[in-house]
Design a protein around this motif. Structure first.
Motif, mmCIF file in Angstrom:
data_model
loop_
_atom_site.group_PDB
_atom_site.id
_atom_site.type_symbol
_atom_site.label_atom_id
_atom_site.label_comp_id
_atom_site.label_asym_id
_atom_site.label_seq_id
_atom_site.Cartn_x
_atom_site.Cartn_y
_atom_site.Cartn_z
ATOM 1 N N VAL A 49 4.041 9.290 12.814
ATOM 2 C CA VAL A 49 4.472 7.904 12.801
ATOM 3 C C VAL A 49 4.990 7.597 11.402
ATOM 4 C CG1 VAL A 49 3.745 5.502 13.102
ATOM 5 C CG2 VAL A 49 2.669 7.299 14.467
ATOM 6 N N GLU A 50 6.143 6.950 11.322
ATOM 7 C CA GLU A 50 6.678 6.544 10.025
ATOM 8 C C GLU A 50 6.088 5.187 9.648
ATOM 9 O OE1 GLU A 50 10.901 5.848 7.696
ATOM 10 O OE2 GLU A 50 10.904 6.101 9.865
ATOM 11 N N VAL A 51 5.589 5.095 8.431
ATOM 12 C CA VAL A 51 5.071 3.829 7.903
ATOM 13 C C VAL A 51 5.651 3.600 6.513
ATOM 14 C CG1 VAL A 51 2.888 3.867 9.173
ATOM 15 C CG2 VAL A 51 2.994 4.887 6.921
ATOM 16 N N THR A 52 5.781 2.342 6.159
ATOM 17 C CA THR A 52 6.225 2.038 4.793
ATOM 18 C C THR A 52 5.034 2.162 3.856
ATOM 19 O OG1 THR A 52 5.765 -0.325 4.933
ATOM 20 C CG2 THR A 52 7.969 0.411 5.652
ATOM 21 N N ALA A 53 5.327 2.399 2.608
ATOM 22 C CA ALA A 53 4.260 2.508 1.610
ATOM 23 C C ALA A 53 3.475 1.205 1.529
ATOM 24 C CB ALA A 53 4.854 2.882 0.260
ATOM 25 N N ALA A 54 4.180 0.085 1.597
ATOM 26 C CA ALA A 54 3.508 -1.214 1.526
ATOM 27 C C ALA A 54 2.571 -1.410 2.715
ATOM 28 C CB ALA A 54 4.532 -2.341 1.472
ATOM 29 N N ARG A 55 3.028 -1.054 3.906
ATOM 30 C CA ARG A 55 2.187 -1.215 5.099
ATOM 31 C C ARG A 55 0.970 -0.300 5.018
ATOM 32 N NH1 ARG A 55 -0.392 -4.256 8.175
ATOM 33 N NH2 ARG A 55 -0.277 -3.910 10.388
ATOM 34 N N TRP A 56 1.155 0.915 4.505
ATOM 35 C CA TRP A 56 0.031 1.838 4.379
ATOM 36 C C TRP A 56 -1.046 1.258 3.470
ATOM 37 C CZ3 TRP A 56 -1.772 5.631 7.103
ATOM 38 C CH2 TRP A 56 -2.781 6.423 6.572
ATOM 39 N N GLU A 57 -0.631 0.626 2.402
ATOM 40 C CA GLU A 57 -1.601 0.014 1.491
ATOM 41 C C GLU A 57 -2.361 -1.108 2.187
ATOM 42 O OE1 GLU A 57 -2.340 1.470 -1.352
ATOM 43 O OE2 GLU A 57 -0.748 2.895 -0.866
ATOM 44 N N GLU A 58 -1.686 -1.895 3.027
ATOM 45 C CA GLU A 58 -2.353 -2.955 3.795
ATOM 46 C C GLU A 58 -3.368 -2.362 4.764
ATOM 47 O OE1 GLU A 58 0.601 -5.181 5.862
ATOM 48 O OE2 GLU A 58 1.617 -5.813 4.041
ATOM 49 N N ILE A 59 -2.975 -1.309 5.443
ATOM 50 C CA ILE A 59 -3.847 -0.657 6.428
ATOM 51 C C ILE A 59 -5.125 -0.169 5.767
ATOM 52 C CG2 ILE A 59 -4.069 1.358 7.944
ATOM 53 C CD1 ILE A 59 -0.965 1.083 8.331
ATOM 54 N N GLY A 60 -4.993 0.383 4.565
ATOM 55 C CA GLY A 60 -6.141 0.933 3.859
ATOM 56 C C GLY A 60 -7.187 -0.083 3.472
ATOM 57 N N ARG A 61 -6.827 -1.360 3.479
ATOM 58 C CA ARG A 61 -7.781 -2.406 3.098
ATOM 59 C C ARG A 61 -8.598 -2.934 4.278
ATOM 60 N NH1 ARG A 61 -3.370 -3.932 -0.526
ATOM 61 N NH2 ARG A 61 -2.480 -5.280 1.058
ATOM 62 N N VAL A 62 -8.295 -2.476 5.488
ATOM 63 C CA VAL A 62 -8.973 -2.995 6.678
ATOM 64 C C VAL A 62 -9.712 -1.861 7.382
ATOM 65 C CG1 VAL A 62 -8.681 -4.234 8.854
ATOM 66 C CG2 VAL A 62 -7.122 -4.685 6.955
ATOM 67 N N GLU A 63 -11.000 -2.066 7.588
ATOM 68 C CA GLU A 63 -11.818 -1.054 8.250
ATOM 69 C C GLU A 63 -11.517 -0.991 9.749
ATOM 70 O OE1 GLU A 63 -16.514 0.245 8.265
ATOM 71 O OE2 GLU A 63 -15.906 -1.637 7.370
ATOM 72 N N HIS A 64 -11.531 0.197 10.311
ATOM 73 C CA HIS A 64 -11.348 0.448 11.744
ATOM 74 C C HIS A 64 -9.944 0.107 12.245
ATOM 75 C CE1 HIS A 64 -15.532 1.252 11.691
ATOM 76 N NE2 HIS A 64 -15.834 0.004 11.420
ATOM 77 N N VAL A 65 -8.965 0.188 11.364
ATOM 78 C CA VAL A 65 -7.574 -0.014 11.751
ATOM 79 C C VAL A 65 -6.866 1.313 11.557
ATOM 80 C CG1 VAL A 65 -5.423 -1.191 11.169
ATOM 81 C CG2 VAL A 65 -7.553 -2.466 11.245
ATOM 82 N N PHE A 66 -6.140 1.747 12.585
ATOM 83 C CA PHE A 66 -5.520 3.049 12.573
ATOM 84 C C PHE A 66 -4.051 2.978 12.961
ATOM 85 C CE2 PHE A 66 -10.004 3.740 13.188
ATOM 86 C CZ PHE A 66 -10.275 4.791 12.339
ATOM 87 N N VAL A 67 -3.291 3.963 12.513
ATOM 88 C CA VAL A 67 -1.877 4.093 12.856
ATOM 89 C C VAL A 67 -1.785 4.998 14.079
ATOM 90 C CG1 VAL A 67 0.363 4.920 12.069
ATOM 91 C CG2 VAL A 67 -1.211 3.884 10.438
ATOM 92 N N VAL A 68 -1.157 4.511 15.140
ATOM 93 C CA VAL A 68 -1.031 5.311 16.358
ATOM 94 C C VAL A 68 0.424 5.346 16.819
ATOM 95 C CG1 VAL A 68 -3.392 4.864 17.120
ATOM 96 C CG2 VAL A 68 -1.575 3.363 17.867
#
Length: 94
Positions: A49-68
């Motif tokens: 899955v392609e993600v932006t660097a900014a979105r990846w940083e947001e994802i990392g701050r939230v527990e139990h949230v995954f990229v699918v």
């Protein structure tokens, strides 16, 4: 995250894939976007899955949230935010 072995095993697998994706991010340098492995928890999944660097940083701050990957969401998962239609990020149950 049902994968034949139960939700707990799927969550554990997704968490391991997250560790791999964190390393991918670390070696990708200063790029706008990059590909990560799908974190759906299915042991046979090889999608990216392609993600932006900014979105990846947001994802990392939230527990139990995954990229699918598209189509790998489960009925018990929920969109992580209001942009879910275009966003490959979901909150998965433990």
């Amino acid at each position: 995250m049902e994968n034949g072995s139960g939700n707990r095993d799927g969550f554990r697998h997704a968490s391991l894939i997250r560790e791999v994706n964190e390393r991918i991010r670390a070696v990708s340098g200063h790029v706008e976007s990059f590909d990560v492995l799908c974190e759906c928890g299915r042991p046979d999944c090889d999608r990216t899955v392609e993600v932006t660097a900014a979105r990846w940083e947001e994802i990392g701050r939230v527990e139990h949230v995954f990229v699918v990957a598209p189509g790998h969401e489960l009925a018990e998962s929920a969109p992580a935010d209001s942009e879910a239609d275009a966003d490959p990020v979901v909150a998965l149950p433990q």
